[in-house]
Design an enzyme around this catalytic site. Structure first.
Site, PDB file in Angstrom:
ATOM      1  N   ALA A   1      30.400 -46.121 -31.547  1.00 51.83           N
ATOM      2  CA  ALA A   1      30.327 -44.704 -31.173  1.00 51.83           C
ATOM      3  C   ALA A   1      31.685 -44.016 -31.274  1.00 51.83           C
ATOM      4  CB  ALA A   1      29.783 -44.577 -29.750  1.00 51.83           C
ATOM      5  N   GLU A   2      32.751 -44.756 -30.996  1.00 54.20           N
ATOM      6  CA  GLU A   2      34.082 -44.146 -30.945  1.00 54.20           C
ATOM      7  C   GLU A   2      34.728 -44.024 -32.321  1.00 54.20           C
ATOM      8  OE1 GLU A   2      35.714 -42.782 -28.533  1.00 54.20           O
ATOM      9  OE2 GLU A   2      34.450 -43.284 -26.833  1.00 54.20           O
ATOM     10  N   SER A   3      34.758 -45.110 -33.090  1.00 51.69           N
ATOM     11  CA  SER A   3      35.529 -45.119 -34.345  1.00 51.69           C
ATOM     12  C   SER A   3      34.769 -45.678 -35.528  1.00 51.69           C
ATOM     13  CB  SER A   3      36.797 -45.961 -34.159  1.00 51.69           C
ATOM     14  OG  SER A   3      36.452 -47.338 -34.022  1.00 51.69           O
TER      15      SER A   3
END
Length: 277
Positions: A155-157
Site C-alpha cells: 500500500a505504501e510503496s
C-alpha cells in the site's frame, strides 16, 4: 530501473520517446483514433519511468479535464515530479493547481499480486523477491506477521525502496523523517533499515491498540494522535481507503501483540465502546 522523479538514463531515452509519441498520437488523434484513456495510461507509464515531459503532459490533462476528470491535486502531483527535475513549464503550472495530493496514483505503482496463503507475496521482479525475503526474515523478530508487513509495503510503496512521496515519506514503508528518528533509522532508503523502522513502528502500534488491525492501519497512515482524537479511524477519505486496502490484504481483524512494548492508548476503551455501539 527508474523510479518516479529520477532523471532518465541515456539507455532509456528511446523507450521513453516511443511511449511519449504514442501517447501524443492517442491524445490528439494523430494517425490513430483519439483515445484519451490510453493517452493517460501511456503518459503515466512514462511518468513512472521518470520522463518529465510525460509527467507534465499527464498533469496538463488532469489540470484541464482533457478527456479525463479534472483533478487539480493529481495534476499538482505530476507537475511536482517534473518540476523537481527542473522542467520549467511544470514549475509555472504549479501555482495554478495548488498542493499535490498525498496519495500516489494507482498507475504509478507496479503490479504485484498477493497469494491467498497466509504470508505469501508473489513478487513481479527480482528486486521485489529480495524484499519478500527480507520481510520473511525480519518480521518475526518484531512479532509482526509478514503478511501485515507486506500489506503495508504494497500500500505504501509497492516494493519500491526508493519511493519518495510529496510529503517526504521515504522508502519501502514510507517513513517520514520523524518516524525514522523515532525508530533510529539513519538511512531510510536502505531496504533493511527502512523495514526495521517500519516493523518497529508496527510492533509499537499493535501494542498501543492491542492488536486492532484497523486502528493500526489508520494510525500508520494518519498517526496515532489522529486515531485518538477521532476515537477511531479518522474521517479522511485517504485514511479510510487505506484501512480498507490493508484489511483486504491482511484478511484478519486482530493481530497478536506484545503488551510489554508500550501502554495502551488512553482512548482505546472509548474507541471500543464506539465500535460496539
Amino acid at each position: 530501473m527508474l523510479v518516479a522523479g529520477e532523471i532518465p538514463r541515456e539507455a532509456d531515452a528511446e523507450r521513453l520517446l516511443a511511449l511519449r509519441k504514442e501517447a501524443v498520437a492517442n491524445e490528439h488523434g494523430e494517425g490513430v483514433p483519439r483515445d484519451y484513456a490510453r493517452a493517460a495510461k501511456l503518459y503515466c507509464d512514462g511518468a513512472r519511468l521518470g520522463d518529465p515531459e510525460a509527467q507534465f503532459s499527464l498533469g496538463w490533462m488532469y489540470a484541464n479535464g482533457r478527456g479525463i476528470e479534472r483533478d487539480d491535486a493529481r495534476a499538482a502531483y505530476f507537475f511536482s515530479l517534473a518540476a523537481k527535475q527542473g522542467h520549467a513549464p511544470s514549475q509555472r503550472m504549479q501555482r495554478f493547481v495548488g498542493e499535490p495530493g498525498s496519495a500516489v496514483p494507482e498507475c504509478m505503482r507496479a503490479v504485484v499480486f498477493v497469494d491467498e496463503s497466509p504470508d505469501v507475496m508473489l513478487p513481479s521482479s527480482e528486486a521485489q523477491k529480495k524484499v519478500l525475503g527480507l520481510v520473511n526474515q525480519l518480521a518475526p523478530e518484531y512479532g509482526v506477521s509478514p503478511r501485515l508487513a507486506l500489506a503495508v509495503i504494497r500500500a505504501e510503496s509497492n516494493f519500491n525502496p526508493m519511493a519518495l512521496s510529496n510529503k517526504n515519506a521515504q522508502g519501502l514503508m514510507q517513513l517520514i523523517p520523524d518516524t525514522s528518528a523515532r525508530f533510529n533509522v539513519k538511512k531510510p532508503f536502505d531496504p533493511e533499515q527502512n523495514l526495521r523502522g517500519g516493523l518497529a513502528y508496527l510492533r509499537w502500534l499493535l501494542a498501543y491498540f492491542e492488536g486492532d488491525v484497523s486502528l493500526v492501519a489508520a494510525a500508520y497512515n494518519a498517526g496515532e494522535g489522529a486515531v485518538n482524537r477521532y476515537r477511531g479511524v479518522p474521517p479522511y477519505a485517504e485514511t479510510r481507503g487505506y484501512v480498507q486496502r490493508i484489511m483486504s490484504l491482511f484478511k484478519r481483524d486482530d493481530h497478536p501483540y506484545d503488551a510489554r512494548v508500550t501502554t495502551p492508548s488512553p482512548e482505546l476503551q472509548r474507541i471500543r465502546l464506539t465500535k460496539g455501539s
